[in-house]
Design an enzyme around this catalytic site. Structure first.
Site, mmCIF file in Angstrom:
data_model
loop_
_atom_site.group_PDB
_atom_site.id
_atom_site.type_symbol
_atom_site.label_atom_id
_atom_site.label_comp_id
_atom_site.label_asym_id
_atom_site.label_seq_id
_atom_site.Cartn_x
_atom_site.Cartn_y
_atom_site.Cartn_z
ATOM 1 N N ASP A 177 -49.605 -6.647 2.655
ATOM 2 C CA ASP A 177 -48.607 -7.457 1.936
ATOM 3 C C ASP A 177 -47.685 -6.603 1.061
ATOM 4 O OD1 ASP A 177 -50.267 -6.643 -0.053
ATOM 5 O OD2 ASP A 177 -50.639 -8.641 -0.896
ATOM 6 N N GLN A 197 -28.305 0.255 -16.933
ATOM 7 C CA GLN A 197 -28.470 -0.982 -17.716
ATOM 8 C C GLN A 197 -29.046 -0.609 -19.078
ATOM 9 O OE1 GLN A 197 -30.173 -4.369 -15.593
ATOM 10 N NE2 GLN A 197 -30.065 -3.195 -13.704
ATOM 11 N N HIS A 248 -28.239 9.018 -17.674
ATOM 12 C CA HIS A 248 -26.925 8.381 -17.713
ATOM 13 C C HIS A 248 -26.358 8.371 -19.147
ATOM 14 C CE1 HIS A 248 -23.649 5.843 -16.674
ATOM 15 N NE2 HIS A 248 -24.060 4.875 -17.473
ATOM 16 N N LYS A 259 -8.906 4.173 -15.910
ATOM 17 C CA LYS A 259 -8.715 2.971 -15.069
ATOM 18 C C LYS A 259 -8.319 1.815 -15.970
ATOM 19 C CE LYS A 259 -12.791 2.827 -13.243
ATOM 20 N NZ LYS A 259 -14.041 2.689 -12.518
ATOM 21 N N ASP A 284 -22.581 6.409 -6.608
ATOM 22 C CA ASP A 284 -23.345 5.340 -5.955
ATOM 23 C C ASP A 284 -22.560 4.865 -4.728
ATOM 24 O OD1 ASP A 284 -24.895 3.217 -5.239
ATOM 25 O OD2 ASP A 284 -25.026 2.315 -7.223
HETATM 26 C C1 R5P Z 1 -20.904 4.981 -14.327
HETATM 27 O O1 R5P Z 1 -20.931 4.830 -15.535
HETATM 28 C C2 R5P Z 1 -21.446 6.188 -13.661
HETATM 29 O O2 R5P Z 1 -21.330 7.331 -14.459
HETATM 30 C C3 R5P Z 1 -20.767 6.410 -12.316
HETATM 31 O O3 R5P Z 1 -19.380 6.682 -12.557
HETATM 32 C C4 R5P Z 1 -20.885 5.208 -11.425
HETATM 33 O O4 R5P Z 1 -22.225 4.784 -11.364
HETATM 34 C C5 R5P Z 1 -20.390 5.539 -10.030
HETATM 35 O O5 R5P Z 1 -20.528 4.413 -9.229
HETATM 36 P P1 R5P Z 1 -19.766 4.254 -7.857
HETATM 37 O O6 R5P Z 1 -19.979 5.506 -7.058
HETATM 38 O O7 R5P Z 1 -20.413 3.034 -7.243
HETATM 39 O O8 R5P Z 1 -18.321 4.017 -8.162
#
Ligand code: R5P
Length: 317
Positions: free
Chosen positions: A41, A101, A134, A197, A227
């Site tokens: 499981d 988070q 982070h 941005k 990511d």
């Molecule tokens: C955000 O605060 C992190 O430092 C990265 O800039 C972020 O996680 C990058 O995410 P992605 O590649 O999805 O734009």
């Protein structure tokens, strides 16, 4: 190598076997025999198959994809070691999942990084070692000693070997990452630019402004996490629009979810350099413009120093 807290034992979870093997090889130690497997499981079962009584144990486990399973493995390995009378347990978590988070992003939202820190602590870990957290303040989520290592020296060495620094500009891909990028720019003595941005009005698309004159420069984007790759690819486009000669990126943690490797390959980024804090997927390994720097020597050195009760911070002076 001397250890002041019992013999050193290295226990690997399933997150990154190659990294664990690399760390063991650097230290000249075998990995402790252990099985980490699943019941039908998908419950996790752990058995440490060697005596660890009185040992200084280091568990090597990034809480990367699948984050919840790998976190649970870390907790259950810790419980097994605690019950087996390890003298001291250090969780070596090169990529600390849930770190993004780290604050309430809105009303009625969690601070999951704090919850994860509580889980790791309550499972019985004595110390934590991680890499390019982070946000540095996450160390304060733990009430146990936490060593945050930096990949910067590794990146600096690679950058110095490859680029003519007189034409390099370090760039933060967003305002939140300025301190990190500034730190690296200072180490290699280059100027700094920032991609800003902005969504001027709700419903309008984001505008990318570049703070700093990047024209004619080789731009190196610095960040902790890639990511989806969206942040990087958009930043690279903005820099080229503002006249950058070429764009590279050095990012510690290659999360690279979903189609990120393809997005990077088909982008205008010349190269993305990551570390192997997270086990690269096949797509990442095959991507022609993604390269991983091995982090095992740095982590092994930090483990050796921790075991010998020597300074870890002096690694970064
Ligand atoms: C955000 O605060 C992190 O430092 C990265 O800039 C972020 O996680 C990058 O995410 P992605 O590649 O999805 O734009």
């Amino acid at each position: 190598m001397s250890a002041k807290n019992g013999s050193i034992k290295l226990v690997a979870g399933n997150s990154n076997p190659a990294l664990a093997a690399g760390i063991a090889a650097e230290l000249g130690l075998p990995l402790t025999k252990a099985v980490v497997r699943r019941f039908a499981d998908m419950e996790i079962f752990v058995e440490i198959q060697e005596n660890v009584r009185g040992s200084d144990v280091f568990i090597i486990q990034s809480t990367s994809y699948p984050a919840n399973d790998l976190l649970m493995e870390l907790l259950i390995i810790t419980d097994a070691l605690r019950r087996a009378s390890a003298r001291r347990i250090t969780a070596v978590v090169p990529y600390f999942g849930y770190a993004r988070q780290d604050r309430k992003s809105g009303s009625r939202t969690p601070i999951s990084a704090k919850l994860v820190a509580n889980l790791i602590t309550h499972a019985g870990v004595d110390r934590v070692m991680t890499l390019d957290l982070h946000a540095g303040q996450i160390q304060g989520f733990f009430d146990i000693p936490t060593d945050n290592l930096y990949a910067a020296p590794l990146m600096v060495r690679d950058i110095k070997d490859r680029f003519d620094l007189s034409n390099v500009m370090v760039v933060s891909p967003d305002v939140g990452g300025v301190a990190r990028a500034r730190g690296l720019a200072k180490r290699i003595n280059t100027p700094l630019a920032i991609v800003d941005k902005r969504r001027e009005r709700p419903g309008e698309s984001e505008v990318m402004n570049v703070i700093g004159d990047v024209s004619g420069h080789t731009c190196i984007l610095i960040d902790d996490i890639v990511d989806s790759g969206g942040t990087l690819v958009n930043a690279a486009d903005a820099l080229l629009k503002y006249g950058a000669k070429e764009v590279y990126a050095y990012i510690t943690h290659g999360v690279l979810s979903g189609g990120a490797a393809t997005r990077i390959t088909s982008s205008r980024l010349k190269e993305l350099v990551i570390t192997d804090s997270i086990m690269p997927t096949e797509a990442v390994r095959n991507a022609p413009n993604i390269r991983a720097l091995p982090i095992a020597p740095l982590i092994a050195e930090a483990i050796g120093r921790t075991a010998a009760e020597e300074s870890v911070s002096s690694l970064f002076d």
